[in-house]
Design a protein around this motif. Structure first.
Motif, PDB file in Angstrom:
ATOM      1  N   ALA A  50      41.760  34.701  22.756  1.00  0.00           N
ATOM      2  CA  ALA A  50      42.007  33.737  23.832  1.00  0.00           C
ATOM      3  C   ALA A  50      41.918  34.444  25.184  1.00  0.00           C
ATOM      4  O   ALA A  50      42.372  35.579  25.331  1.00  0.00           O
ATOM      5  N   PRO A  51      41.318  33.784  26.161  1.00  0.00           N
ATOM      6  CA  PRO A  51      41.223  34.420  27.477  1.00  0.00           C
ATOM      7  C   PRO A  51      42.612  34.564  28.110  1.00  0.00           C
ATOM      8  O   PRO A  51      43.487  33.725  27.910  1.00  0.00           O
ATOM      9  N   VAL A  52      42.782  35.629  28.846  1.00  0.00           N
ATOM     10  CA  VAL A  52      44.056  35.888  29.501  1.00  0.00           C
ATOM     11  C   VAL A  52      44.109  35.070  30.794  1.00  0.00           C
ATOM     12  O   VAL A  52      43.185  35.102  31.597  1.00  0.00           O
ATOM     13  N   TYR A  53      45.190  34.316  30.955  1.00  0.00           N
ATOM     14  CA  TYR A  53      45.345  33.484  32.136  1.00  0.00           C
ATOM     15  C   TYR A  53      45.758  34.343  33.330  1.00  0.00           C
ATOM     16  O   TYR A  53      46.720  35.098  33.255  1.00  0.00           O
ATOM     17  N   THR A  54      45.008  34.233  34.398  1.00  0.00           N
ATOM     18  CA  THR A  54      45.365  34.917  35.633  1.00  0.00           C
ATOM     19  C   THR A  54      45.505  33.871  36.725  1.00  0.00           C
ATOM     20  O   THR A  54      44.535  33.189  37.070  1.00  0.00           O
ATOM     21  N   PRO A  55      46.704  33.688  37.247  1.00  0.00           N
ATOM     22  CA  PRO A  55      46.894  32.666  38.270  1.00  0.00           C
ATOM     23  C   PRO A  55      46.136  33.004  39.545  1.00  0.00           C
ATOM     24  O   PRO A  55      46.013  34.167  39.925  1.00  0.00           O
ATOM     25  N   GLN A  56      45.627  31.977  40.184  1.00  0.00           N
ATOM     26  CA  GLN A  56      44.895  32.145  41.434  1.00  0.00           C
ATOM     27  C   GLN A  56      45.761  31.626  42.587  1.00  0.00           C
ATOM     28  O   GLN A  56      46.444  30.617  42.441  1.00  0.00           O
TER      29      GLN A  56
END
Length: 84
Positions: A50-56
Motif C-alpha cells: 500500500a502506498p504510504v500516505y504523506t499529507p500535503q
C-alpha cells in the motif's frame, strides 16, 4: 451444509493455503519435502504494498483561517443556568 468445522478441515485448508496441494497429496510421498518447500517459497504476495500516505499542506490555509475567524468573530458566550 455442516455447521461445525473439525480440526481436520482446518488442517486441510491450511495445507492448501500454504503449499498449494491437498494434505493427502503432501503425505502420500508424491512430493519430496524439498519440492514442497521450494514451491512454498516461490509463491509470493501478488498485491503491491500500500502506498504510504504523506499529507500535503493546504495552499489556501491562510484564506480558510481568515474566513473562520470572520465567521466566529461576533460570537458571544452567555452561560445558561444549567452550565453554572
Amino acid at each position: 451444509m455442516p455447521t461445525t468445522t473439525t480440526y481436520d478441515d482446518l488442517e486441510e485448508a491450511q495445507a492448501m493455503e500454504q503449499y498449494g496441494h491437498p494434505l493427502a497429496e503432501l503425505v502420500s510421498e508424491r512430493y519430496t519435502v524439498e519440492d514442497v518447500l521450494k514451491d512454498r517459497h516461490r509463491r509470493s504476495n501478488p498485491r503491491p504494498p500500500a502506498p504510504v500516505y504523506t499529507p500535503q499542506p493546504d495552499p489556501k490555509a491562510a484564506e480558510h483561517c481568515a474566513v473562520l475567524e470572520a465567521a466566529i468573530s461576533n460570537w458571544t458566550y452567555r452561560p445558561t443556568p444549567s452550565t453554572l
